[in-house]
Write a protein that holds these residues in place. Structure first.
Motif, PDB file in Angstrom:
ATOM      1  N   ASP A  87       0.809  -1.228   0.000  1.00 18.89           N
ATOM      2  CA  ASP A  87       0.000   0.000   0.000  1.00 18.89           C
ATOM      3  C   ASP A  87       0.839   1.274   0.000  1.00 18.89           C
ATOM      4  O   ASP A  87       0.332   2.346  -0.355  1.00 18.89           O
ATOM      5  CB  ASP A  87      -0.933   0.026   1.223  1.00 18.89           C
ATOM      6  CG  ASP A  87      -2.030  -1.026   1.152  1.00 18.89           C
ATOM      7  OD1 ASP A  87      -2.270  -1.546   0.049  1.00 18.89           O
ATOM      8  OD2 ASP A  87      -2.628  -1.329   2.194  1.00 18.89           O
ATOM      9  N   ASN A  88       2.115   1.164   0.403  1.00 19.38           N
ATOM     10  CA  ASN A  88       2.885   2.388   0.652  1.00 19.38           C
ATOM     11  C   ASN A  88       4.220   2.512  -0.076  1.00 19.38           C
ATOM     12  O   ASN A  88       4.838   3.581  -0.035  1.00 19.38           O
ATOM     13  CB  ASN A  88       3.136   2.522   2.161  1.00 19.38           C
ATOM     14  CG  ASN A  88       1.861   2.785   2.936  1.00 19.38           C
ATOM     15  OD1 ASN A  88       1.299   3.872   2.889  1.00 19.38           O
ATOM     16  ND2 ASN A  88       1.393   1.770   3.672  1.00 19.38           N
ATOM     17  N   TYR A  89       4.709   1.443  -0.718  1.00 19.27           N
ATOM     18  CA  TYR A  89       6.067   1.518  -1.255  1.00 19.27           C
ATOM     19  C   TYR A  89       6.204   2.582  -2.346  1.00 19.27           C
ATOM     20  O   TYR A  89       7.245   3.246  -2.448  1.00 19.27           O
ATOM     21  CB  TYR A  89       6.556   0.151  -1.743  1.00 19.27           C
ATOM     22  CG  TYR A  89       5.978  -0.336  -3.053  1.00 19.27           C
ATOM     23  CD1 TYR A  89       6.560   0.015  -4.267  1.00 19.27           C
ATOM     24  CD2 TYR A  89       4.869  -1.177  -3.085  1.00 19.27           C
ATOM     25  CE1 TYR A  89       6.050  -0.449  -5.470  1.00 19.27           C
ATOM     26  CE2 TYR A  89       4.345  -1.634  -4.274  1.00 19.27           C
ATOM     27  CZ  TYR A  89       4.934  -1.267  -5.461  1.00 19.27           C
ATOM     28  OH  TYR A  89       4.423  -1.717  -6.651  1.00 19.27           O
ATOM     29  N   GLU A  90       5.162   2.777  -3.150  1.00 17.14           N
ATOM     30  CA  GLU A  90       5.244   3.783  -4.211  1.00 17.14           C
ATOM     31  C   GLU A  90       5.333   5.198  -3.626  1.00 17.14           C
ATOM     32  O   GLU A  90       6.075   6.043  -4.143  1.00 17.14           O
ATOM     33  CB  GLU A  90       4.046   3.655  -5.152  1.00 17.14           C
ATOM     34  CG  GLU A  90       4.120   2.403  -6.036  1.00 17.14           C
ATOM     35  CD  GLU A  90       2.982   2.315  -7.021  1.00 17.14           C
ATOM     36  OE1 GLU A  90       1.985   3.050  -6.834  1.00 17.14           O
ATOM     37  OE2 GLU A  90       3.086   1.520  -7.978  1.00 17.14           O
ATOM     38  N   ARG A  91       4.600   5.451  -2.562  1.00 14.05           N
ATOM     39  CA  ARG A  91       4.667   6.758  -1.897  1.00 14.05           C
ATOM     40  C   ARG A  91       6.060   6.998  -1.327  1.00 14.05           C
ATOM     41  O   ARG A  91       6.606   8.101  -1.398  1.00 14.05           O
ATOM     42  CB  ARG A  91       3.627   6.824  -0.762  1.00 14.05           C
ATOM     43  CG  ARG A  91       2.190   6.890  -1.223  1.00 14.05           C
ATOM     44  CD  ARG A  91       1.236   6.766  -0.054  1.00 14.05           C
ATOM     45  NE  ARG A  91       1.357   7.890   0.877  1.00 14.05           N
ATOM     46  CZ  ARG A  91       0.810   7.900   2.085  1.00 14.05           C
ATOM     47  NH1 ARG A  91       0.128   6.851   2.520  1.00 14.05           N
ATOM     48  NH2 ARG A  91       0.965   8.951   2.864  1.00 14.05           N
ATOM     49  N   ILE A  92       6.654   5.943  -0.768  1.00  7.40           N
ATOM     50  CA  ILE A  92       7.990   6.078  -0.163  1.00  7.40           C
ATOM     51  C   ILE A  92       9.049   6.320  -1.240  1.00  7.40           C
ATOM     52  O   ILE A  92       9.949   7.149  -1.060  1.00  7.40           O
ATOM     53  CB  ILE A  92       8.315   4.836   0.690  1.00  7.40           C
ATOM     54  CG1 ILE A  92       7.372   4.792   1.903  1.00  7.40           C
ATOM     55  CG2 ILE A  92       9.774   4.843   1.145  1.00  7.40           C
ATOM     56  CD1 ILE A  92       7.375   3.490   2.664  1.00  7.40           C
ATOM     57  N   LEU A  93       8.934   5.623  -2.370  1.00  8.26           N
ATOM     58  CA  LEU A  93       9.880   5.840  -3.466  1.00  8.26           C
ATOM     59  C   LEU A  93       9.743   7.261  -4.025  1.00  8.26           C
ATOM     60  O   LEU A  93      10.724   7.871  -4.457  1.00  8.26           O
ATOM     61  CB  LEU A  93       9.648   4.820  -4.580  1.00  8.26           C
ATOM     62  CG  LEU A  93      10.021   3.364  -4.251  1.00  8.26           C
ATOM     63  CD1 LEU A  93       9.749   2.471  -5.450  1.00  8.26           C
ATOM     64  CD2 LEU A  93      11.477   3.254  -3.831  1.00  8.26           C
ATOM     65  N   LYS A  94       8.523   7.776  -4.001  1.00  6.97           N
ATOM     66  CA  LYS A  94       8.301   9.150  -4.462  1.00  6.97           C
ATOM     67  C   LYS A  94       9.003  10.152  -3.541  1.00  6.97           C
ATOM     68  O   LYS A  94       9.595  11.130  -3.994  1.00  6.97           O
ATOM     69  CB  LYS A  94       6.796   9.436  -4.503  1.00  6.97           C
ATOM     70  CG  LYS A  94       6.455  10.748  -5.176  1.00  6.97           C
ATOM     71  CD  LYS A  94       4.946  10.915  -5.324  1.00  6.97           C
ATOM     72  CE  LYS A  94       4.614  12.236  -6.015  1.00  6.97           C
ATOM     73  NZ  LYS A  94       3.142  12.425  -6.157  1.00  6.97           N
ATOM     74  N   ILE A  95       8.944   9.876  -2.225  1.00 10.61           N
ATOM     75  CA  ILE A  95       9.658  10.730  -1.262  1.00 10.61           C
ATOM     76  C   ILE A  95      11.160  10.642  -1.513  1.00 10.61           C
ATOM     77  O   ILE A  95      11.870  11.651  -1.491  1.00 10.61           O
ATOM     78  CB  ILE A  95       9.332  10.307   0.191  1.00 10.61           C
ATOM     79  CG1 ILE A  95       7.849  10.543   0.494  1.00 10.61           C
ATOM     80  CG2 ILE A  95      10.183  11.090   1.189  1.00 10.61           C
ATOM     81  CD1 ILE A  95       7.394   9.979   1.834  1.00 10.61           C
ATOM     82  N   ALA A  96      11.660   9.432  -1.772  1.00 11.41           N
ATOM     83  CA  ALA A  96      13.093   9.233  -2.024  1.00 11.41           C
ATOM     84  C   ALA A  96      13.546   9.992  -3.268  1.00 11.41           C
ATOM     85  O   ALA A  96      14.680  10.482  -3.336  1.00 11.41           O
ATOM     86  CB  ALA A  96      13.400   7.742  -2.168  1.00 11.41           C
ATOM     87  N   SER A  97      12.649  10.089  -4.263  1.00 13.13           N
ATOM     88  CA  SER A  97      13.008  10.750  -5.527  1.00 13.13           C
ATOM     89  C   SER A  97      13.299  12.241  -5.338  1.00 13.13           C
ATOM     90  O   SER A  97      13.924  12.870  -6.202  1.00 13.13           O
ATOM     91  CB  SER A  97      11.891  10.571  -6.562  1.00 13.13           C
ATOM     92  OG  SER A  97      10.730  11.320  -6.195  1.00 13.13           O
ATOM     93  N   ARG A  98      12.857  12.833  -4.222  1.00 13.82           N
ATOM     94  CA  ARG A  98      13.118  14.251  -3.965  1.00 13.82           C
ATOM     95  C   ARG A  98      14.610  14.542  -3.793  1.00 13.82           C
ATOM     96  O   ARG A  98      15.046  15.681  -3.902  1.00 13.82           O
ATOM     97  CB  ARG A  98      12.362  14.701  -2.706  1.00 13.82           C
ATOM     98  CG  ARG A  98      10.847  14.628  -2.843  1.00 13.82           C
ATOM     99  CD  ARG A  98      10.174  14.895  -1.512  1.00 13.82           C
ATOM    100  NE  ARG A  98       8.756  14.565  -1.550  1.00 13.82           N
ATOM    101  CZ  ARG A  98       7.986  14.435  -0.461  1.00 13.82           C
ATOM    102  NH1 ARG A  98       8.531  14.644   0.744  1.00 13.82           N
ATOM    103  NH2 ARG A  98       6.722  14.124  -0.571  1.00 13.82           N
ATOM    104  N   TYR A  99      15.391  13.506  -3.514  1.00 16.54           N
ATOM    105  CA  TYR A  99      16.833  13.689  -3.342  1.00 16.54           C
ATOM    106  C   TYR A  99      17.571  13.706  -4.681  1.00 16.54           C
ATOM    107  O   TYR A  99      18.775  13.941  -4.716  1.00 16.54           O
ATOM    108  CB  TYR A  99      17.402  12.587  -2.447  1.00 16.54           C
ATOM    109  CG  TYR A  99      17.041  12.762  -0.993  1.00 16.54           C
ATOM    110  CD1 TYR A  99      17.829  13.526  -0.143  1.00 16.54           C
ATOM    111  CD2 TYR A  99      15.893  12.190  -0.474  1.00 16.54           C
ATOM    112  CE1 TYR A  99      17.487  13.712   1.187  1.00 16.54           C
ATOM    113  CE2 TYR A  99      15.542  12.373   0.864  1.00 16.54           C
ATOM    114  CZ  TYR A  99      16.341  13.129   1.685  1.00 16.54           C
ATOM    115  OH  TYR A  99      15.997  13.321   2.995  1.00 16.54           O
ATOM    116  N   GLY A 100      16.834  13.431  -5.754  1.00 21.33           N
ATOM    117  CA  GLY A 100      17.453  13.470  -7.077  1.00 21.33           C
ATOM    118  C   GLY A 100      17.909  12.105  -7.552  1.00 21.33           C
ATOM    119  O   GLY A 100      18.154  11.197  -6.750  1.00 21.33           O
ATOM    120  N   ASP A 101      18.020  11.960  -8.859  1.00 25.04           N
ATOM    121  CA  ASP A 101      18.423  10.692  -9.466  1.00 25.04           C
ATOM    122  C   ASP A 101      19.820  10.292  -8.992  1.00 25.04           C
ATOM    123  O   ASP A 101      20.768  11.063  -9.089  1.00 25.04           O
ATOM    124  CB  ASP A 101      18.408  10.833 -10.987  1.00 25.04           C
ATOM    125  CG  ASP A 101      18.616   9.502 -11.680  1.00 25.04           C
ATOM    126  OD1 ASP A 101      18.210   8.476 -11.129  1.00 25.04           O
ATOM    127  OD2 ASP A 101      19.191   9.507 -12.776  1.00 25.04           O
TER     128      ASP A 101
END
Length: 304
Positions: A87-101
């Motif tokens: 239910d939550n892994y996509e939201r967490i990966l989206k937060i991680a993406s804020r740090y840049g590729d």
């Protein structure tokens, strides 16, 4: 809440069907039959079966008494972990993406749900504060993050991959090497997510995760911990179970980190480690000699 209704529903029985079938089972054990009204009152916990009747019901359904009375099963704990992650892994990966590729790993490196503020570094910024508030807004999201963070640290301390990268760099203290190792940790998270995406249904995804959790040495430790076992027996709510699992999984992550640092020190300072071991062995031998000396003194004193 007990599981009588749940198990009856799994059999596709009405109250009358169960009363009839269970009464036949009771007759085989020399017991009186029961009515559908009695079963209804048990299901709604307006009355409770006797200790003997709980045992007979458990035998009839082929489950343990604890489970029948509402205790968590290991399968249910695994499914709670799986559903939280799905239910939550996509939201967490989206937060991680804020740090840049290429820097997504920083989310798992900087955020620590065990610490007072959620961040283990002293000089944290708005990005970390926003992330921790978002993650802590929901117990199930916190659990999903904790599991992903554990997978991240497992990737970091993968000895085979560590050795492979070390051969390329040759200096474990090199900044590029340390950054590459952290990237490998995040790749481990992405591999887990990639395998989830390959599954065609939520059922197969759950089955994959349940199997993954059972095989993972650190998550197995979570499931077998005495506190988790106690909470399972006490029939706590899913929210409470998720909240404790966050703590338990975080503890295992810290254990991985400790092992990683110990491994790094051993590789970088092999001679120092060898000397430390020799000193330890010598100290141990001196202690043994001292104990033997004390024993002989006591023996001589007793003969006087």
């Amino acid at each position: 809440m007990n599981r009588i209704k749940q198990l009856r529903t799994e059999k596709s029985f009405s109250l009358r069907d169960l009363a009839k079938d269970f009464s036949a089972f009771l007759d085989q054990h020399g017991k009186k039959p029961i009515t559908n009204v009695t079963i209804s009152r048990w299901e709604n916990e307006k009355n409770s079966p006797t200790a003997e009747m709980w045992g007979l019901l458990a035998d009839y359904f082929g489950v343990s008494v604890d489970y029948l009375q509402g205790a968590w099963s290991e399968k249910e704990v695994l499914e709670l972990m799986s559903s939280s992650l799905l239910d939550n892994y996509e939201r967490i990966l989206k937060i991680a993406s804020r740090y840049g590729d290429g820097s997504e790993w920083m989310l798992f490196e900087l955020i620590d749900l065990k610490s007072k503020h959620g961040i283990w570094i002293i000089d944290y910024g708005k990005r970390e504060v926003t992330a921790i508030n978002e993650i802590l807004s929901d117990n199930y999201m916190s659990l999903a993050f904790s599991i992903m963070r554990l997978v991240y640290f497992e990737g970091i301390c993968d000895e085979e991959r560590y050795e492979l990268e070390l051969k390329k760099c040759k200096d474990p203290k090199d900044a590029f090497f340390r950054g590459r190792i952290k990237e490998l940790g995040y790749e481990q998270v992405k591999n887990l997510v990639s395998n989830l995406h390959k599954k065609s249904s939520s059922k197969t995804k759950t089955e994959y995760l349940n199997d993954y959790f059972r095989k993972d040495i650190y998550l197995k430790s979570v499931l077998s911990s005495l506190v988790v076992q106690k909470l399972m027996a006490e029939k706590v709510t899913a929210e409470t179970m998720a909240l404790y699992l966050v703590t338990a999984v975080n503890y295992e992550s810290m254990r991985i980190v400790s092992e990683y640092h110990a491994t790094g020190e051993m590789k970088a300072n092999g001679r120092t480690q060898k000397m430390s071991q020799q000193i330890y062995d010598l100290s141990k031998h001196v202690d043994e000699l001292q104990k033997e000396n004390d024993r002989l003194k006591a023996e001589l004193a007793s003969k006087r």
